[in-house]
Design a protein around this motif. Structure first.
Motif, mmCIF file in Angstrom:
data_model
loop_
_atom_site.group_PDB
_atom_site.id
_atom_site.type_symbol
_atom_site.label_atom_id
_atom_site.label_comp_id
_atom_site.label_asym_id
_atom_site.label_seq_id
_atom_site.Cartn_x
_atom_site.Cartn_y
_atom_site.Cartn_z
ATOM 1 N N TRP A 12 0.765 -1.168 0.003
ATOM 2 C CA TRP A 12 0.099 0.080 -0.032
ATOM 3 C C TRP A 12 0.809 1.541 0.012
ATOM 4 C CZ3 TRP A 12 -4.132 -1.075 4.251
ATOM 5 C CH2 TRP A 12 -5.042 -2.161 3.864
ATOM 6 N N GLY A 13 2.148 1.113 0.387
ATOM 7 C CA GLY A 13 2.815 2.426 0.766
ATOM 8 C C GLY A 13 2.969 2.839 2.256
ATOM 9 N N ASP A 14 3.846 3.613 2.340
ATOM 10 C CA ASP A 14 4.394 3.975 3.893
ATOM 11 C C ASP A 14 3.332 4.870 4.264
ATOM 12 O OD1 ASP A 14 5.779 6.300 2.471
ATOM 13 O OD2 ASP A 14 6.983 4.593 2.203
ATOM 14 N N ARG A 15 2.727 5.957 3.306
ATOM 15 C CA ARG A 15 1.825 7.042 3.773
ATOM 16 C C ARG A 15 0.720 6.459 4.204
ATOM 17 N NH1 ARG A 15 0.512 12.545 2.438
ATOM 18 N NH2 ARG A 15 -1.844 12.596 2.098
ATOM 19 N N ARG A 16 -0.233 5.723 3.476
ATOM 20 C CA ARG A 16 -1.486 5.054 3.975
ATOM 21 C C ARG A 16 -1.285 4.131 5.242
ATOM 22 N NH1 ARG A 16 -4.106 2.358 -1.633
ATOM 23 N NH2 ARG A 16 -3.947 4.395 -2.807
ATOM 24 N N VAL A 17 -0.331 3.282 5.318
ATOM 25 C CA VAL A 17 -0.223 2.680 6.558
ATOM 26 C C VAL A 17 0.013 3.576 7.854
ATOM 27 C CG1 VAL A 17 1.413 1.082 7.738
ATOM 28 C CG2 VAL A 17 0.451 0.522 5.569
ATOM 29 N N LEU A 18 0.991 4.601 7.836
ATOM 30 C CA LEU A 18 1.261 5.282 8.833
ATOM 31 C C LEU A 18 -0.253 6.389 9.170
ATOM 32 C CD1 LEU A 18 4.625 7.121 8.119
ATOM 33 C CD2 LEU A 18 3.815 5.725 10.248
ATOM 34 N N LEU A 19 -0.874 6.841 8.176
ATOM 35 C CA LEU A 19 -2.208 7.209 8.509
ATOM 36 C C LEU A 19 -3.001 6.647 9.135
ATOM 37 C CD1 LEU A 19 -2.666 9.352 5.254
ATOM 38 C CD2 LEU A 19 -2.261 10.401 7.381
ATOM 39 N N LEU A 20 -3.266 5.417 8.589
ATOM 40 C CA LEU A 20 -4.129 4.576 9.421
ATOM 41 C C LEU A 20 -3.715 4.232 10.701
ATOM 42 C CD1 LEU A 20 -6.751 2.485 9.196
ATOM 43 C CD2 LEU A 20 -5.054 0.702 8.302
ATOM 44 N N GLY A 21 -2.670 3.951 10.977
ATOM 45 C CA GLY A 21 -1.950 3.203 12.368
ATOM 46 C C GLY A 21 -2.026 4.334 13.093
ATOM 47 N N LEU A 22 -1.611 5.468 12.914
ATOM 48 C CA LEU A 22 -1.534 6.740 13.850
ATOM 49 C C LEU A 22 -3.039 7.089 14.256
ATOM 50 C CD1 LEU A 22 1.556 8.533 12.287
ATOM 51 C CD2 LEU A 22 1.479 7.480 14.715
ATOM 52 N N THR A 23 -3.884 7.299 13.368
ATOM 53 C CA THR A 23 -5.153 7.805 13.510
ATOM 54 C C THR A 23 -5.887 6.861 14.535
ATOM 55 O OG1 THR A 23 -5.085 8.967 11.471
ATOM 56 C CG2 THR A 23 -7.455 8.596 12.606
ATOM 57 N N ALA A 24 -5.809 5.563 14.244
ATOM 58 C CA ALA A 24 -6.465 4.433 14.901
ATOM 59 C C ALA A 24 -5.760 4.371 16.483
ATOM 60 C CB ALA A 24 -6.325 3.225 14.309
ATOM 61 N N THR A 25 -4.631 4.425 16.514
ATOM 62 C CA THR A 25 -3.965 4.428 17.890
ATOM 63 C C THR A 25 -4.404 5.599 18.807
ATOM 64 O OG1 THR A 25 -1.880 3.424 16.885
ATOM 65 C CG2 THR A 25 -1.926 4.477 19.309
#
Length: 407
Positions: A83-96
């Motif tokens: 998916w790319g690092d941007r999408r994963v970081l956005l998802l993980g940080l927001t959910a955390t």
């Protein structure tokens, strides 16, 4: 290297200097998670009394943070490669951040939260926050050339002790002064701010960099040399988590010291380890020898933690100095180990390799808090620090010997 990003306002051009912005975003993401991950265990004394936990229950609850990361890191790494690092970081940080906000409202001692709910929430916090490990690391690998990656990855890894130091200094004070509502709310704000920075500034490299990346080869999960680095890293994590998770309890129960001394001890280990990460990263960029340095740090960690075991009942300043030194060494190898495993896998598979590395490290982060109460029940604190020393020494022969021409 130039990146073209199309937005509603037109097309933006990102040159080679943007790699430092990407690194800064990665540092912020890693630090925001680390403040929570490292800070919560140092609230152990307040958590034990506030939630009415036994020592065994406390170890279980604290270990859930590491278990969450260990259980999810490979999956996050594979998703990052796809998916790319941007999408994963956005998802993980927001959910955390959202989860921690919910915990601040509903999972505090004043809300009569039990052991099971607290453990499940910390497990989920670790699982969601673990997304930063592979995603931010892959962003560094794709933006930086090999001669800069050791320094860049070490700077990113230094965000762990720096963010951890903030958490270690802040969260125990918040727990004593304002309670666990503040302990969860402040890291939630950190994670959401990091998500906003990711959305604004983190972009992938342009087509030129993408074509320069090596073609995907065999999966890192099928390569023994990659596994050896990961397993050695897992063993080297044992003294790190022993010092991080139980220094406060040890100093309180054995030395009669307060949370301030425990925070200072862990703070020295975190900040000193962070400085050592940057120094070793820069040195190995110039001269190579990452694996040799990992082996040397493992040997030194084992010797110093063995000294801490011998000095368990020495005067408090001597014992604290030994634990701080052991913790410093146990925090100093991460940058070069993460760089080495990502370099072995290649930039196109770096997310998966870094996920494996994170799984090994945080599996130790899960097991160590569980093992320590067991060792204490059948032996002593000397055995706890001795176990940490043995794990570090066992890691040394696992690290593959340095290739003559490799970094």
């Amino acid at each position: 290297m130039t990146t073209l990003i199309t937005t509603r306002g037109g097309t933006r051009r990102y040159g080679a200097r943007h790699r430092w912005t990407v690194l800064s975003v990665g540092v912020g993401a890693q630090a925001s998670f680390s403040a929570m991950f490292s800070g919560i265990p140092v609230t152990a004394v307040s958590m034990r009394s506030g939630y009415h936990l036994s020592l065994g229950s406390l170890g279980l609850v604290l270990s859930c943070l590491g278990l969450g990361v260990a259980a999810s890191d490979i999956a996050w790494g594979v998703l990052t490669d796809r998916w790319g690092d941007r999408r994963v970081l956005l998802l993980g940080l927001t959910a955390t951040g959202a989860l921690l906000a919910v915990m601040a409202v509903a999972v505090t001692p004043s809300e009569h939260a039990g052991v099971a709910l607290l453990a499940v929430c910390l497990l989920a916090a670790g699982a969601l926050g673990g997304s930063v490990n592979g995603a931010s690391g892959r962003a560094v690998m794709t933006w930086f050339a090999d001669g800069e990656r050791g320094l860049a990855m070490s700077v990113r890894q230094t965000a762990i002790p720096i963010g951890g130091a903030v958490g270690v200094a802040l969260l125990p004070w918040l727990a004593e002064r304002y309670g666990f509502r503040a302990v969860y709310a402040v890291p939630a704000v950190f994670c959401l701010l990091a998500a906003a920075a990711t959305w604004r500034w983190l972009h992938g490299p342009g087509p030129e960099a993408a074509t320069a990346a090596p073609e995907p080869g065999p999966s890192p999960l099928r390569r023994w040399d990659v596994w050896r680095v990961a397993l050695a890293s897992g063993l080297l994590t044992v003294p790190q988590f022993a010092v991080l998770s139980f220094t406060a309890v040890f100093l309180h129960d054995v030395k009669g010291a307060g949370a301030a001394l425990a925070s200072l001890t862990v703070l020295i280990a975190q900040l000193g380890g962070g400085a050592a990460r940057i120094w070793t990263g820069r040195r190995t960029d110039r001269r190579g020898g990452r694996r040799t340095w990992i082996r040397a740090i493992g040997a030194l960690s084992g010797v110093v933690m063995a000294a801490a075991a011998v000095l368990t009942h020495a005067p408090t300043p001597v014992t604290v100095a030994a634990l701080a030194a052991g913790g410093l060494l146990a925090n100093s190898w991460h940058g070069i180990a993460y760089t080495e495993i990502a370099a072995l896998a290649g930039a196109a598979r770096a997310g998966t390799a870094l996920g494996l590395e994170g799984t090994a490290c945080f599996a130790s982060g899960f097991l160590t808090p569980l093992l320590v109460p067991v060792v204490l029940a059948v032996a002593s604190w000397e055995a706890v620090w001795g176990l940490a020393a043995f794990a570090a020494l066992l890691a040394v022969p696992l690290v593959p010997r340095q290739a003559l021409t490799g970094r």
